[in-house]
Design an enzyme around this catalytic site. Structure first.
Site, PDB file in Angstrom:
ATOM      1  N   HIS A   1       0.815  -1.212   0.000  1.00 38.75           N
ATOM      2  CA  HIS A   1       0.000   0.000   0.000  1.00 38.75           C
ATOM      3  C   HIS A   1       0.849   1.263   0.000  1.00 38.75           C
ATOM      4  O   HIS A   1       0.605   2.193  -0.758  1.00 38.75           O
ATOM      5  CB  HIS A   1      -0.946  -0.007   1.209  1.00 38.75           C
ATOM      6  CG  HIS A   1      -1.953   1.093   1.158  1.00 38.75           C
ATOM      7  ND1 HIS A   1      -1.645   2.400   1.492  1.00 38.75           N
ATOM      8  CD2 HIS A   1      -3.257   1.106   0.775  1.00 38.75           C
ATOM      9  CE1 HIS A   1      -2.725   3.155   1.328  1.00 38.75           C
ATOM     10  NE2 HIS A   1      -3.712   2.392   0.893  1.00 38.75           N
TER      11      HIS A   1
ATOM     12  N   ALA B   1      -5.435  -8.174   3.812  1.00 41.84           N
ATOM     13  CA  ALA B   1      -6.750  -8.633   3.341  1.00 41.84           C
ATOM     14  C   ALA B   1      -7.066  -7.913   2.039  1.00 41.84           C
ATOM     15  O   ALA B   1      -6.358  -6.994   1.631  1.00 41.84           O
ATOM     16  CB  ALA B   1      -7.820  -8.343   4.385  1.00 41.84           C
TER      17      ALA B   1
ATOM     18  N   GLY C   1      -9.203  -5.492   0.024  1.00 44.84           N
ATOM     19  CA  GLY C   1     -10.166  -4.399   0.033  1.00 44.84           C
ATOM     20  C   GLY C   1     -10.401  -3.891  -1.381  1.00 44.84           C
ATOM     21  O   GLY C   1     -10.097  -4.569  -2.360  1.00 44.84           O
TER      22      GLY C   1
ATOM     23  N   HIS D   1      -8.969  -1.665  -3.274  1.00 43.13           N
ATOM     24  CA  HIS D   1      -7.840  -1.532  -4.197  1.00 43.13           C
ATOM     25  C   HIS D   1      -7.595  -2.851  -4.933  1.00 43.13           C
ATOM     26  O   HIS D   1      -7.390  -2.866  -6.136  1.00 43.13           O
ATOM     27  CB  HIS D   1      -6.558  -1.164  -3.438  1.00 43.13           C
ATOM     28  CG  HIS D   1      -6.626   0.163  -2.756  1.00 43.13           C
ATOM     29  ND1 HIS D   1      -7.011   1.309  -3.401  1.00 43.13           N
ATOM     30  CD2 HIS D   1      -6.362   0.532  -1.477  1.00 43.13           C
ATOM     31  CE1 HIS D   1      -6.973   2.325  -2.558  1.00 43.13           C
ATOM     32  NE2 HIS D   1      -6.589   1.886  -1.384  1.00 43.13           N
TER      33      HIS D   1
END
Lengths: 124, 124
Positions: free
Chosen positions: A11, A73, A75, A77
């Site tokens: 991220h 996890a 999500g 994106h």
């Protein structure tokens, strides 16, 4: 077996220290497989981004590019943005095989390792 | 050895499926250690939040509460917000021992497991 380049895709955060575990994973992969090309890429705040990383690997003629999301996890994106970006890259570079792995936190060996680690901490 | 309750503390997301890996880790810990109390808590979007989870465990008189952050790395939440919240809970409940573990993604066994898994995917 096509020549594979691996992208550890995380991220990112404004604090550059945030990427330290990803850099350790990258170093551990390089140590275990010196012949494998492995790079880090980030969604935001830290360079390179995924597109720049892919383009530089394609310039080196890697046949298969495997993106492993370093996310706990899956999500929005990983459900939408990243598949769309890879689809765009696939159309621009049809000679390259792109693969997107599930979020690493979803993989059974990682789930089991996290459970063992949490349990070890609780038992101290 | 104080009676320990373990909180697996994750970020949370609007999509409830997001929490699925955390639920699997929680189930794996329960299977490996049925005597250990283990709960999930979230920073946002999914209930319970950390404060509510801690308060319900304190109502059950657990002596030690260990919070394990299910984060791939340590960002602002874990550097500032969560330590502040735990300090507030410590002052309100001085009889309870609170511990905050490092982000699970920083732990050496998890770094090594992620490297092995990425390498296994690249070798397929």
């Amino acid at each position: 077996m096509p020549r594979t380049a691996l992208i550890l895709f995380a991220h990112g955060a404004r604090d550059p220290e945030w990427a330290e575990p990803m850099r350790r994973v990258c170093a551990a992969v390089r140590e275990q497989a010196p012949e494998l090309r492995v790079e880090l890429a980030f969604l935001e705040s830290i360079k390179p981004d995924l597109r720049a990383c892919v383009e530089s690997l394609i310039a080196e003629c890697w046949e298969r590019i495997l993106v492993v999301p370093m996310f706990i996890a899956r999500g929005g994106h990983l459900k939408r943005d990243v598949p769309l970006l890879l689809e765009e890259l696939r159309q621009r570079h049809p000679q390259t095989c792109f693969e997107l792995a599930p979020a690493i936190g979803e993989a059974e060996p990682i789930v089991q390792a996290m459970a063992r680690h949490a349990l070890a901490l609780a038992s101290r």
